[in-house]
Motif scaffolding. Structure first.
Motif, PDB file in Angstrom:
ATOM      1  N   SER A   1      33.483  33.638  45.036  1.00 31.46           N
ATOM      2  CA  SER A   1      32.303  34.449  45.349  1.00 31.46           C
ATOM      3  C   SER A   1      31.802  35.224  44.130  1.00 31.46           C
ATOM      4  O   SER A   1      32.590  35.755  43.339  1.00 31.46           O
ATOM      5  CB  SER A   1      32.642  35.441  46.469  1.00 31.46           C
ATOM      6  OG  SER A   1      31.626  36.412  46.606  1.00 31.46           O
TER       7      SER A   1
ATOM      8  N   TYR B   1      32.595  38.934  42.598  1.00 32.48           N
ATOM      9  CA  TYR B   1      33.434  39.252  41.440  1.00 32.48           C
ATOM     10  C   TYR B   1      32.715  38.868  40.147  1.00 32.48           C
ATOM     11  O   TYR B   1      31.890  37.954  40.124  1.00 32.48           O
ATOM     12  CB  TYR B   1      34.779  38.535  41.550  1.00 32.48           C
ATOM     13  CG  TYR B   1      35.564  38.987  42.759  1.00 32.48           C
ATOM     14  CD1 TYR B   1      36.195  40.224  42.778  1.00 32.48           C
ATOM     15  CD2 TYR B   1      35.640  38.194  43.900  1.00 32.48           C
ATOM     16  CE1 TYR B   1      36.890  40.658  43.898  1.00 32.48           C
ATOM     17  CE2 TYR B   1      36.330  38.623  45.023  1.00 32.48           C
ATOM     18  CZ  TYR B   1      36.952  39.863  45.017  1.00 32.48           C
ATOM     19  OH  TYR B   1      37.625  40.297  46.127  1.00 32.48           O
TER      20      TYR B   1
ATOM     21  N   LYS C   1      36.772  42.663  51.394  1.00 28.94           N
ATOM     22  CA  LYS C   1      37.084  42.090  50.094  1.00 28.94           C
ATOM     23  C   LYS C   1      37.967  43.066  49.323  1.00 28.94           C
ATOM     24  O   LYS C   1      37.822  44.282  49.465  1.00 28.94           O
ATOM     25  CB  LYS C   1      35.804  41.800  49.304  1.00 28.94           C
ATOM     26  CG  LYS C   1      34.977  40.640  49.866  1.00 28.94           C
ATOM     27  CD  LYS C   1      33.843  40.295  48.935  1.00 28.94           C
ATOM     28  CE  LYS C   1      32.998  39.152  49.481  1.00 28.94           C
ATOM     29  NZ  LYS C   1      33.759  37.893  49.578  1.00 28.94           N
TER      30      LYS C   1
ATOM     31  N   MET D   1      41.077  36.876  45.277  1.00 24.04           N
ATOM     32  CA  MET D   1      39.613  36.938  45.273  1.00 24.04           C
ATOM     33  C   MET D   1      38.978  36.222  46.463  1.00 24.04           C
ATOM     34  O   MET D   1      37.928  36.634  46.957  1.00 24.04           O
ATOM     35  CB  MET D   1      39.073  36.352  43.966  1.00 24.04           C
ATOM     36  CG  MET D   1      39.310  37.246  42.758  1.00 24.04           C
ATOM     37  SD  MET D   1      38.329  36.750  41.316  1.00 24.04           S
ATOM     38  CE  MET D   1      39.244  35.314  40.785  1.00 24.04           C
ATOM     39  N   THR D   2      39.602  35.150  46.929  1.00 25.90           N
ATOM     40  CA  THR D   2      38.989  34.337  47.991  1.00 25.90           C
ATOM     41  C   THR D   2      39.685  34.482  49.339  1.00 25.90           C
ATOM     42  O   THR D   2      39.138  34.076  50.368  1.00 25.90           O
ATOM     43  CB  THR D   2      39.018  32.848  47.605  1.00 25.90           C
ATOM     44  OG1 THR D   2      40.387  32.411  47.556  1.00 25.90           O
ATOM     45  CG2 THR D   2      38.356  32.609  46.252  1.00 25.90           C
ATOM     46  N   LYS D   3      40.907  35.019  49.317  1.00 23.15           N
ATOM     47  CA  LYS D   3      41.766  35.148  50.506  1.00 23.15           C
ATOM     48  C   LYS D   3      42.116  33.776  51.093  1.00 23.15           C
ATOM     49  O   LYS D   3      42.355  33.633  52.284  1.00 23.15           O
ATOM     50  CB  LYS D   3      41.129  36.070  51.548  1.00 23.15           C
ATOM     51  CG  LYS D   3      40.916  37.492  51.024  1.00 23.15           C
ATOM     52  CD  LYS D   3      40.509  38.468  52.115  1.00 23.15           C
ATOM     53  CE  LYS D   3      39.107  38.250  52.618  1.00 23.15           C
ATOM     54  NZ  LYS D   3      38.095  38.571  51.583  1.00 23.15           N
TER      55      LYS D   3
END
Length: 245
Positions: free
Chosen positions: A227, A230, A101, A200-202
């Motif tokens: 997610s 964060y 992450k 943040m999520t890719k």
């Protein structure tokens, strides 16, 4: 291949009108990027001159600088600063491969730099219109980023002006653009929200192999949750940036 005082060392990629090379200035030994437009018609020359015009309006450490431009009637060359750490998209793909992450403090640093660069662009009454990870370049050990590629940017002469042409990367289009409505600087904020979600999520918030389906997904504004790794504040900020105007 030699572009005036710059010698090409490596092919980087290509776009609608131009090929991009990593090059070295033969006089200063500085590594640069050279964007080469083949002048096969008026569209190519207009695109090249417009991009140079936009880049020369800015004086921000968070925007790729135009160092020079040259034309020989058959080709048009834009010489720009080189960012040695690749693109933000390269970094995200590395994080995916390593199943890592991206830390929140790093995302906040990137978001702040992008916002400052975007403020400079908007203060010059220009819409970027294609904010995405592939157009964000990293330097200084990935600490500093620079927004680049003004190939589809547009100037709004007055604050109240609106753009109407549908252009940019489909996955990052704002809802008002998808609906064929006039749009303004807020569409770039939407693009920044898409980029923040991606960090943040890719993954992108809206994805489909069908263009009509993709446009409907964007207009609906429904995304998968982010997610809880964060903070609630950062997740809320992202959702507010992706709120329809």
């Amino acid at each position: 291949m030699v572009f005036s005082t710059d010698r090409a060392e490596e092919f980087v990629g290509s776009g609608t009108y131009a090929n991009v090379y990593k090059a070295r200035n033969l006089e200063t030994k500085q590594t640069v990027v050279v964007k080469v437009f083949k002048l096969e018609g008026p569209d190519e020359e207009e695109a090249a001159r417009k991009e140079v015009f936009f880049m020369r309006q800015f004086n921000s450490p968070f925007i790729v600088k135009c160092l020079d431009s040259i034309t020989d009637r058959k080709q048009f060359f834009i010489i720009a600063e080189y960012c040695e750490c690749g693109t933000l998209d390269d970094m995200v793909k590395t994080a995916i491969e390593k199943k890592m992450k991206i830390k929140e403090n790093q995302i906040l640093s990137y978001l702040t730099q992008l916002a400052m660069g975007l403020r400079e662009i908007h203060q010059n009454k220009i819409l970027h219109r294609d904010i995405k990870a592939q157009n964000v370049f990293l330097t200084e050990g990935t600490r500093i980023l620079k927004l680049g590629d003004f190939g589809v940017s547009k100037c709004l002469c007055f604050t109240s002006d609106m753009a109407q042409t549908i252009t940019g990367t489909p996955f990052s289009l704002a809802p008002e653009v998808c609906s064929g409505q006039p749009y303004n600087y807020k569409s770039d904020i939407w693009g920044l929200g898409v980029l923040l979600y991606y960090l943040m999520t890719k993954r992108l918030p809206f994805v489909s192999n069908s263009m009509p389906t993709l446009l409907e997904m964007i207009k609906s504004g429904e995304t998968a949750p982010i997610s809880e790794f964060y903070s609630a504040e950062l997740r809320d900020l992202c959702m507010r940036m992706l709120k329809k105007v």
